[in-house]
Write an enzyme that holds these catalytic residues in place. Sequence first.
Site, short mmCIF file in Angstrom:
data_model
loop_
_atom_site.label_atom_id
_atom_site.label_comp_id
_atom_site.label_asym_id
_atom_site.label_seq_id
_atom_site.Cartn_x
_atom_site.Cartn_y
_atom_site.Cartn_z
N HIS A 276 0.84 -1.20 0.00
CA HIS A 276 0.00 0.00 0.00
C HIS A 276 0.89 1.26 0.00
CE1 HIS A 276 -3.32 2.67 1.50
NE2 HIS A 276 -2.30 3.26 2.10
N GLU A 277 1.91 1.26 0.84
CA GLU A 277 2.82 2.42 0.90
C GLU A 277 3.57 2.60 -0.42
OE1 GLU A 277 2.67 4.54 3.30
OE2 GLU A 277 1.35 3.29 4.51
N GLU A 354 -5.95 6.97 -1.01
CA GLU A 354 -5.92 5.77 -0.18
C GLU A 354 -6.52 4.58 -0.93
OE1 GLU A 354 -4.25 5.32 2.54
OE2 GLU A 354 -3.66 7.42 2.44
ZN LIG Z 1 -2.15 5.24 2.75
#
Ligand SMILES: [Zn+2]
Length: 410
Positions: A276-277, A354
């Site tokens: 995710h990062e 996100e």
């Molecule tokens: Zn994030």
Amino acid sequence: MQPTTLFYILIAIIIISFMIDKILETLNAKHFDDKIPRKLADVYDEKVYKKSQEYKKINAKFSNLTSTFSIVLTIAFFFFDGFKVVDDLARSFTNNSILVALIFFGFIMFGSDILTTPFSYYKTFVIEEKFGFNKSTKKTFWLDKLKGVFMSILLGGSILSLIIWFYQIAGQNFWIYAWVLVAVFSLFMNMFYAKMIVPLFNKQRPLEDGALKLAIESYAEKVGFTLNNIFVIDGSKRSTKANAYFSGFGSQKRITLYDTLINDLEIDEIVAVLAHEVGHYKRKHIIFNLASSILLAGFTLFLLSLFINSSILSEALGVSISSFHIGLIAFGILYSPISEVTGLIMNYVSRIFEHQADNYAKETYAAKPLITSLKKLSKNSLSNLTPHPAYVFMHYSHPTLLERIQNLEK
Ligand SMILES: [Zn+2]
């Protein structure tokens, strides 16, 4: 415009924004006892869910108390000519306008620190302690305070001095120089934050060899991401809550994992969080955020330059000698409705980012371990699983857990 009119406009802005916050908090609190959505049913068992409700309620009560205390004091400060008193006091030491500004803000910050420290002490050692989150010792707490004050004197003081100096030599055009300064400073901080600031507060060590490192390396290789800097930070020194973040770019890019995260999650879950990062980096979110915050700073400084020359800003606050620092305070309040709007836009964009980072993790790794990791992290921080949509819209930089899971399962 009369200074008195401006005075009441400033008061109105403070009160209206307080009321908007209160309305949102009340709406949000109405949902504290909602039934947990079916998809999130396995996050909490009955006992932990009860605990999370209690945590939400205590925090809401506490934030209500602190914000009411702070607005009452602020309004009183305005009506009793507090700014004039502090300005006079600062002028009794020196005539140099940069030093007057530094002493002025020094007093204001010192005063507000003394008033707010009991609250943060209570939050850490009573509320967080009660729910088992707190790991800070009293010594760490006070040292953090001291280091924070030292940093704001050093960094805040030198930036403020330079900006006032630019104003003295360039007049209204100061904003261009100030903008360059802020841009260089942001870039520098983004690059070296992890190397220069974090070590003041935490210990970091490179991730040690082992199964986790191998799993991360094999993922990084698969997505063509050169990752030489994976660090583990001792977040457990302060709290049991876990986190991971990305910082820097180019050769300075690094991923920082909290030791609490490594404790709480399985290897595939940690890799999913890391994916995710990496997604934030690959989708250029880091650069976008940096660029937009620099552009926004330019816009704000430009607006400031249009107002700072007019003596009405100082007069509205009851100060007869007009100055940069008093103008800055009045401008700050006038600007706050605009910053509410820009904050709202930034949060909106951040929630989209996100989802994009989640999608990246899903496409390059897997959705399932990301879902289970998000659930575990929510559980371990007793997150609110049923926030009010209006509250989410205004305050959340991340989508809700339910939205993220729905997106990941799509
Ligand atoms: Zn994030």
